[in-house]
Design an enzyme around this catalytic site. Sequence first.
Site, PDB file in Angstrom:
ATOM      1  N   SER A  10       0.820  -1.211   0.000  1.00  0.00           N
ATOM      2  CA  SER A  10       0.000   0.000   0.000  1.00  0.00           C
ATOM      3  C   SER A  10       0.854   1.262   0.000  1.00  0.00           C
ATOM      4  O   SER A  10       0.553   2.229  -0.721  1.00  0.00           O
ATOM      5  CB  SER A  10      -0.947  -0.009   1.203  1.00  0.00           C
ATOM      6  OG  SER A  10      -0.225  -0.128   2.416  1.00  0.00           O
ATOM      7  N   LYS A 187       8.229   4.147  16.856  1.00  0.00           N
ATOM      8  CA  LYS A 187       6.849   4.524  17.163  1.00  0.00           C
ATOM      9  C   LYS A 187       5.907   3.336  16.997  1.00  0.00           C
ATOM     10  O   LYS A 187       4.857   3.265  17.633  1.00  0.00           O
ATOM     11  CB  LYS A 187       6.418   5.707  16.305  1.00  0.00           C
ATOM     12  CG  LYS A 187       6.391   5.453  14.799  1.00  0.00           C
ATOM     13  CD  LYS A 187       5.055   4.949  14.318  1.00  0.00           C
ATOM     14  CE  LYS A 187       4.907   4.967  12.826  1.00  0.00           C
ATOM     15  NZ  LYS A 187       5.957   4.342  12.022  1.00  0.00           N
ATOM     16  N   ASN A 252      -0.277  -1.750  13.433  1.00  0.00           N
ATOM     17  CA  ASN A 252       0.348  -2.003  14.727  1.00  0.00           C
ATOM     18  C   ASN A 252      -0.663  -1.848  15.861  1.00  0.00           C
ATOM     19  O   ASN A 252      -0.706  -2.648  16.788  1.00  0.00           O
ATOM     20  CB  ASN A 252       1.523  -1.050  14.928  1.00  0.00           C
ATOM     21  CG  ASN A 252       2.643  -1.315  13.951  1.00  0.00           C
ATOM     22  OD1 ASN A 252       3.400  -2.264  14.089  1.00  0.00           O
ATOM     23  ND2 ASN A 252       2.741  -0.483  12.911  1.00  0.00           N
TER      24      ASN A 252
END
Length: 333
Positions: A10, A187, A252
């Site tokens: 993507s 992150k 995530n």
Amino acid sequence: MKTAVLGSGSWGTALAMVLLENGNEVVLWSHNPDRAAEMAKTGLNPRLPGVSLPARLVHSGSLDCTRHCGVVVLATPSYAVRQTAHQLAGCLTPGTVVVSVSKGIERESGLTLTDVIAEELGEGFPIVALCGPSHAEEVARGIPTALVSASRNQAAAELIQDLFMNRHMRIYTSPDIVGVEIGAALKNVIALCAGCSDGMGFGDNTKAALMTRGLTEIARLGVSMGGREETFAGLTGVGDLIVTCTSVHSRNRRFGILLGRGVPVEQALKQVGAVVEGYYATANAWFLARKAGVEMPITHAAYQVLYESRDPREVITELMTRAKKHEIEESWV
């Protein structure tokens, strides 16, 4: 400019569309030639539902497509970066600017992905990291987005700024490629923790604490590796953290939600149905933290849940009952 984007997931596809919109000649490479042929035939990428690919976008299953390109973008999953860069080494014309848009740290070496690429390609190829708070689903639809083009080579950073910047996408430059890559990679660790918190039914208070203290951990490790502290207050620090910890698009976070609801790790990975970079980043970050002697309690907690089968509720209780600390680490010193 003739450009190639390596990786037809993507993110790679969305970035290829931006380059094409900006008037560049673009080829999108897939490691699976059958996938490349199917996308060319249908004009669709299953990972970007509802988005029609421009007819001018060229598809390829051969790395020969990178020959004579001025810019090559590596958008493969982090675990495939070294292998792809190794295969790419014999195809590129010296001086080609190579852009890493994958997010991660290599476990075996502890290297950032741009360092992995540099190691495989050798001298003569300026390398840029392009990162920031961005979801492919939004970029592909022209939703306003801001990213950072970071490189030790100022001219290369500014070239990529010019190549990608348009009315939908704003690009800032930075010389702090280490800080930018560390923030972008780690992150994902905090995002899966935030998702786990959501899955356990905790609220905004908990998520805010995880994000804030998580950013402290990321900056602590990043500075120890040579990054600049101010970078972590920017787009690839707090900005990337916000978007990944709160968005419905975040793989995530979705993975963490499943863990918080009691789904076993392997089953949760399968249910997400795409690469969960935070799973790999957690192991890599914990390896680097121990190597550097840097305290990262949230990262350690995530590692215990993912790789030691700890119960998330037990782990968060241990986090909350740790020894007392000052919020500002240099307080009263």
